[in-house]
Design a protein around this motif. Sequence first.
Motif, mmCIF file in Angstrom:
data_model
loop_
_atom_site.group_PDB
_atom_site.id
_atom_site.type_symbol
_atom_site.label_atom_id
_atom_site.label_comp_id
_atom_site.label_asym_id
_atom_site.label_seq_id
_atom_site.Cartn_x
_atom_site.Cartn_y
_atom_site.Cartn_z
ATOM 1 N N SER A 136 4.332 -3.232 2.806
ATOM 2 C CA SER A 136 3.610 -4.494 2.722
ATOM 3 C C SER A 136 2.388 -4.454 3.643
ATOM 4 O O SER A 136 2.487 -4.051 4.803
ATOM 5 C CB SER A 136 4.533 -5.637 3.136
ATOM 6 O OG SER A 136 3.795 -6.831 3.274
ATOM 7 N N ILE A 137 1.250 -4.890 3.127
ATOM 8 C CA ILE A 137 0.033 -4.911 3.941
ATOM 9 C C ILE A 137 0.223 -5.810 5.153
ATOM 10 O O ILE A 137 -0.201 -5.474 6.250
ATOM 11 C CB ILE A 137 -1.179 -5.355 3.095
ATOM 12 C CG1 ILE A 137 -1.498 -4.281 2.053
ATOM 13 C CG2 ILE A 137 -2.392 -5.629 3.982
ATOM 14 C CD1 ILE A 137 -2.554 -4.682 1.043
ATOM 15 N N LYS A 138 0.898 -6.923 4.979
ATOM 16 C CA LYS A 138 1.063 -7.857 6.106
ATOM 17 C C LYS A 138 1.957 -7.292 7.210
ATOM 18 O O LYS A 138 1.920 -7.769 8.338
ATOM 19 C CB LYS A 138 1.595 -9.204 5.627
ATOM 20 C CG LYS A 138 2.996 -9.165 5.092
ATOM 21 C CD LYS A 138 3.464 -10.528 4.651
ATOM 22 C CE LYS A 138 4.856 -10.348 4.083
ATOM 23 N NZ LYS A 138 5.665 -11.460 4.105
ATOM 24 N N ASP A 139 2.738 -6.257 6.918
ATOM 25 C CA ASP A 139 3.638 -5.667 7.914
ATOM 26 C C ASP A 139 3.115 -4.360 8.512
ATOM 27 O O ASP A 139 3.848 -3.660 9.213
ATOM 28 C CB ASP A 139 5.024 -5.419 7.300
ATOM 29 C CG ASP A 139 5.746 -6.713 6.968
ATOM 30 O OD1 ASP A 139 5.428 -7.752 7.599
ATOM 31 O OD2 ASP A 139 6.616 -6.688 6.081
ATOM 32 N N LEU A 140 1.861 -4.006 8.240
ATOM 33 C CA LEU A 140 1.335 -2.727 8.728
ATOM 34 C C LEU A 140 1.322 -2.639 10.251
ATOM 35 O O LEU A 140 1.408 -1.547 10.802
ATOM 36 C CB LEU A 140 -0.071 -2.476 8.171
ATOM 37 C CG LEU A 140 -0.129 -2.196 6.668
ATOM 38 C CD1 LEU A 140 -1.571 -1.981 6.235
ATOM 39 C CD2 LEU A 140 0.749 -1.021 6.279
ATOM 40 N N SER A 141 1.247 -3.775 10.931
ATOM 41 C CA SER A 141 1.235 -3.738 12.397
ATOM 42 C C SER A 141 2.580 -3.296 12.966
ATOM 43 O O SER A 141 2.672 -2.943 14.145
ATOM 44 C CB SER A 141 0.851 -5.104 12.969
ATOM 45 O OG SER A 141 1.757 -6.085 12.523
ATOM 46 N N LYS A 142 3.624 -3.253 12.138
ATOM 47 C CA LYS A 142 4.956 -2.858 12.593
ATOM 48 C C LYS A 142 5.184 -1.351 12.538
ATOM 49 O O LYS A 142 6.224 -0.870 12.983
ATOM 50 C CB LYS A 142 6.025 -3.560 11.752
ATOM 51 C CG LYS A 142 5.987 -5.073 11.892
ATOM 52 C CD LYS A 142 7.009 -5.716 10.989
ATOM 53 C CE LYS A 142 6.934 -7.232 11.099
ATOM 54 N NZ LYS A 142 7.859 -7.896 10.171
ATOM 55 N N ILE A 143 4.223 -0.621 11.960
ATOM 56 C CA ILE A 143 4.369 0.833 11.850
ATOM 57 C C ILE A 143 3.166 1.520 12.497
ATOM 58 O O ILE A 143 2.142 0.889 12.743
ATOM 59 C CB ILE A 143 4.525 1.289 10.377
ATOM 60 C CG1 ILE A 143 3.252 0.985 9.577
ATOM 61 C CG2 ILE A 143 5.769 0.671 9.750
ATOM 62 C CD1 ILE A 143 3.245 1.579 8.184
ATOM 63 N N VAL B 290 0.849 -1.183 0.000
ATOM 64 C CA VAL B 290 0.000 0.000 0.000
ATOM 65 C C VAL B 290 0.892 1.243 0.000
ATOM 66 O O VAL B 290 1.935 1.269 0.653
ATOM 67 C CB VAL B 290 -0.978 -0.025 1.194
ATOM 68 C CG1 VAL B 290 -0.249 -0.013 2.523
ATOM 69 C CG2 VAL B 290 -1.990 1.106 1.119
ATOM 70 N N LEU B 291 0.470 2.251 -0.750
ATOM 71 C CA LEU B 291 1.225 3.496 -0.835
ATOM 72 C C LEU B 291 0.863 4.385 0.356
ATOM 73 O O LEU B 291 -0.309 4.685 0.585
ATOM 74 C CB LEU B 291 0.912 4.221 -2.137
ATOM 75 C CG LEU B 291 1.666 5.518 -2.388
ATOM 76 C CD1 LEU B 291 3.173 5.291 -2.423
ATOM 77 C CD2 LEU B 291 1.193 6.166 -3.685
ATOM 78 N N LEU B 292 1.881 4.777 1.114
ATOM 79 C CA LEU B 292 1.686 5.591 2.307
ATOM 80 C C LEU B 292 2.578 6.823 2.269
ATOM 81 O O LEU B 292 3.563 6.865 1.535
ATOM 82 C CB LEU B 292 2.032 4.779 3.566
ATOM 83 C CG LEU B 292 1.254 3.494 3.796
ATOM 84 C CD1 LEU B 292 1.815 2.753 4.996
ATOM 85 C CD2 LEU B 292 -0.225 3.783 3.964
ATOM 86 N N ILE B 293 2.232 7.783 3.099
ATOM 87 C CA ILE B 293 3.074 8.953 3.311
ATOM 88 C C ILE B 293 3.644 8.844 4.718
ATOM 89 O O ILE B 293 2.896 8.781 5.694
ATOM 90 C CB ILE B 293 2.295 10.265 3.148
ATOM 91 C CG1 ILE B 293 1.725 10.374 1.732
ATOM 92 C CG2 ILE B 293 3.188 11.462 3.482
ATOM 93 C CD1 ILE B 293 0.828 11.571 1.508
ATOM 94 N N LYS B 294 4.964 8.784 4.802
ATOM 95 C CA LYS B 294 5.639 8.759 6.106
ATOM 96 C C LYS B 294 5.800 10.200 6.560
ATOM 97 O O LYS B 294 6.401 11.021 5.877
ATOM 98 C CB LYS B 294 7.005 8.093 5.982
ATOM 99 C CG LYS B 294 7.773 8.045 7.290
ATOM 100 C CD LYS B 294 9.125 7.390 7.078
ATOM 101 C CE LYS B 294 9.957 7.387 8.335
ATOM 102 N NZ LYS B 294 11.312 6.845 8.065
ATOM 103 N N ARG B 295 5.233 10.498 7.726
ATOM 104 C CA ARG B 295 5.301 11.837 8.288
ATOM 105 C C ARG B 295 6.259 11.855 9.461
ATOM 106 O O ARG B 295 6.186 11.005 10.339
ATOM 107 C CB ARG B 295 3.922 12.284 8.794
ATOM 108 C CG ARG B 295 2.848 12.476 7.750
ATOM 109 C CD ARG B 295 3.082 13.672 6.849
ATOM 110 N NE ARG B 295 3.690 14.820 7.496
ATOM 111 C CZ ARG B 295 3.041 15.809 8.100
ATOM 112 N NH1 ARG B 295 1.733 15.810 8.181
ATOM 113 N NH2 ARG B 295 3.699 16.809 8.655
ATOM 114 N N THR B 296 7.149 12.805 9.450
ATOM 115 C CA THR B 296 8.006 13.069 10.599
ATOM 116 C C THR B 296 7.691 14.499 11.014
ATOM 117 O O THR B 296 7.882 15.432 10.232
ATOM 118 C CB THR B 296 9.495 12.914 10.235
ATOM 119 O OG1 THR B 296 9.695 11.603 9.714
ATOM 120 C CG2 THR B 296 10.379 13.130 11.447
ATOM 121 N N LYS B 297 7.169 14.628 12.242
ATOM 122 C CA LYS B 297 6.656 15.932 12.671
ATOM 123 C C LYS B 297 6.806 16.044 14.183
ATOM 124 O O LYS B 297 6.334 15.174 14.918
ATOM 125 C CB LYS B 297 5.181 16.023 12.271
ATOM 126 C CG LYS B 297 4.493 17.295 12.602
ATOM 127 C CD LYS B 297 3.068 17.213 12.073
ATOM 128 C CE LYS B 297 2.233 18.342 12.573
ATOM 129 N NZ LYS B 297 0.849 18.227 12.148
#
Length: 139
Positions: free
Chosen positions: A114-121, A15-22
Motif C-alpha cells: 500500500s502506498i500509504k504504508d510505505l513509511s513502515k518499510i 505499488v509493486l516492489l521487490i523485497k530484498r533480503t541480503k
Amino acid sequence: MRSRVRAVIIKDDQVLLIKRTKSGSVYWVMPGGGVERNETDEQTLIRECQEELGIDIEIRRLLLEIESQKPKVKGQKERFYLCKIIGGVLGAGQGPEYQPDSNYMGSYELEWRSIKDLSKIDLKPNEISEFLKSASNLF
C-alpha cells in the motif's frame, strides 16, 4: 557512469516492489536496473521487467529523477517511470538474480504494498517513497 531506471507499477493504490533480503538486511526496491551501453531508458525498463518480473509493460511517463548519494555511485542518475502491466505472467521472471549459479546474493520476493504504508518499510531510495506518498493523487 551508468544511469539506472526503475518501474513504478501501481494498481489499486498499491505499488509493486521487490523485497530484498541480503547480508542480514531487509529492504525494498522498485524493479529496474542499469542502462546498458547503446540502450535507451525505455529498452532497459522493458528488459528488466521481463527479467525480474516476467511481465510486459507500457511506459507512461517519467515521475522522478534523482542523483544517488551512495558513496560507491554518488552522482549516478536514477529515473523512476510510471508503468502499466500489459502482458506476461507476474512472478515468471527468469533473470540472473533468480539463477542459482549467478553472482547475485540474497533473495528477491515480489510484493504489492500500500502506498500509504510505505513509511513502515525500508524502501530504497527514500526519495521515491516520499514522492509516492505526496503524489498519490496522480495515480
